[in-house]
Design a protein around this motif. Structure first.
Motif, PDB file in Angstrom:
ATOM      1  N   THR A   1      -3.115   4.820   4.583  1.00 24.02           N
ATOM      2  CA  THR A   1      -2.754   4.123   3.355  1.00 24.02           C
ATOM      3  C   THR A   1      -3.382   4.847   2.165  1.00 24.02           C
ATOM      4  OG1 THR A   1      -4.699   2.693   3.354  1.00 24.02           O
ATOM      5  CG2 THR A   1      -2.762   1.924   4.588  1.00 24.02           C
TER       6      THR A   1
ATOM      7  N   ALA B   1       0.838  -1.199   0.000  1.00 24.85           N
ATOM      8  CA  ALA B   1       0.000   0.000   0.000  1.00 24.85           C
ATOM      9  C   ALA B   1       0.872   1.247   0.000  1.00 24.85           C
ATOM     10  CB  ALA B   1      -0.907   0.022   1.239  1.00 24.85           C
TER      11      ALA B   1
ATOM     12  N   SER C   1      -5.601   3.760   0.303  1.00 22.02           N
ATOM     13  CA  SER C   1      -7.048   3.525   0.296  1.00 22.02           C
ATOM     14  C   SER C   1      -7.721   4.189   1.495  1.00 22.02           C
ATOM     15  CB  SER C   1      -7.334   2.023   0.291  1.00 22.02           C
ATOM     16  OG  SER C   1      -6.767   1.397   1.424  1.00 22.02           O
TER      17      SER C   1
ATOM     18  N   GLU D   1      -8.160  12.955   5.015  1.00 16.91           N
ATOM     19  CA  GLU D   1      -8.424  12.081   3.866  1.00 16.91           C
ATOM     20  C   GLU D   1      -8.190  12.821   2.557  1.00 16.91           C
ATOM     21  OE1 GLU D   1     -12.309  10.380   4.220  1.00 16.91           O
ATOM     22  OE2 GLU D   1     -11.667   8.879   5.688  1.00 16.91           O
TER      23      GLU D   1
ATOM     24  N   GLY E   1      -5.068  11.856   0.058  1.00 19.11           N
ATOM     25  CA  GLY E   1      -5.382  11.524  -1.330  1.00 19.11           C
ATOM     26  C   GLY E   1      -4.516  12.309  -2.304  1.00 19.11           C
TER      27      GLY E   1
END
Length: 237
Positions: free
Chosen positions: A192, A157, A194, A222, A226
């Motif tokens: 990670t 990851a 994801s 988040e 990203g």
């Protein structure tokens, strides 16, 4: 208004330059605004004693700050003969974070040490070190794959990290020093690719913060992670 003029959900400008060190198996210079960290990954064909004959590999990290990374000169820790508690805590965090994205069975009995040296600090050095450290690790593992030394990719990851906090009563993403030094709440979020959580460090520096505010900080994290993962992908493409 943030001191930098950024929107509350905006990262500082991010740049990741690979191939900085001719000798290290993997290397990059990550710039997050005025925070600059040199990351190198070194492969050793052995493991610490507690892992010998287990079939498991190991990923560890070391972290340091150059004397003039900050506004005033800091004495080299080597000169005092010991690392500070802060340095030890940060390098353990980096190691834990990077291992979360590695299949240690697939890596085999070898160790990869990721060195993160802060050239210039303006807040968020540990987060930049984790994000850049992953790139250096990825490049080192690519060499193992190319040489046929590992058969299965041990990287499972992407791993990246970003700071979030409450500044001036507002949740904000990627604090620089001007914000971090006076923030009411300060947190570091390691995830990670994801967006699975690896580690969360958070503390109230002034007033306490609510569960709802924590949720807003997670939303910002988040978004930031990203974007950092996208920068990692561009760097290793």
């Amino acid at each position: 208004m943030r001191p930098s003029g950024r929107a509350t959900d905006a990262l500082r400008p991010v740049a990741i330059e690979t191939g900085i060190s001719r000798h290290a198996e993997g290397s990059c210079l990550i710039r997050m605004g005025d925070t600059h960290v040199l990351c190198t990954a070194s492969i050793e064909e052995n493991v610490p004693p507690f892992l010998r004959k287990t079939g498991l590999g190991w990923v560890t990290a070391e972290y340091g700050m150059l004397p003039r990374a900050t506004t005033t000169r800091n004495r080299r820790e080597a000169a005092s003969g010991k690392q500070s508690g802060r340095t030890q805590e940060i390098q353990r965090l980096i190691g834990r974070s990077l291992r979360a994205g590695v299949d240690r069975v697939a890596l085999g009995e070898r160790q990869i040490t990721v060195d993160c040296d802060v050239i210039q600090a303006d807040g968020g050095t540990r987060c930049a070190a984790i994000t850049g450290g992953w790139v250096a690790l990825r490049l080192a593992v690519n060499k193992l794959l190319k040489a046929g030394d590992v058969k299965t990719d041990p990287i499972t990851a992407h791993v990246a990290a970003v700071s979030c906090g409450i500044y001036g009563g507002q949740p904000v993403l990627d604090l620089d020093y001007a914000e971090d030094s006076v923030a009411g709440t300060d947190g570091n979020f390691v995830m990670t690719g994801s967006l699975g959580l690896i580690e969360v460090q958070g503390s109230a520096e002034g007033a306490t913060f609510s569960r709802a505010e924590l949720g807003l900080l997670l939303d910002l994290a988040e978004k930031g992670v990203g974007e950092l993962v996208a920068a990692q992908k561009a760097a290793i493409a």
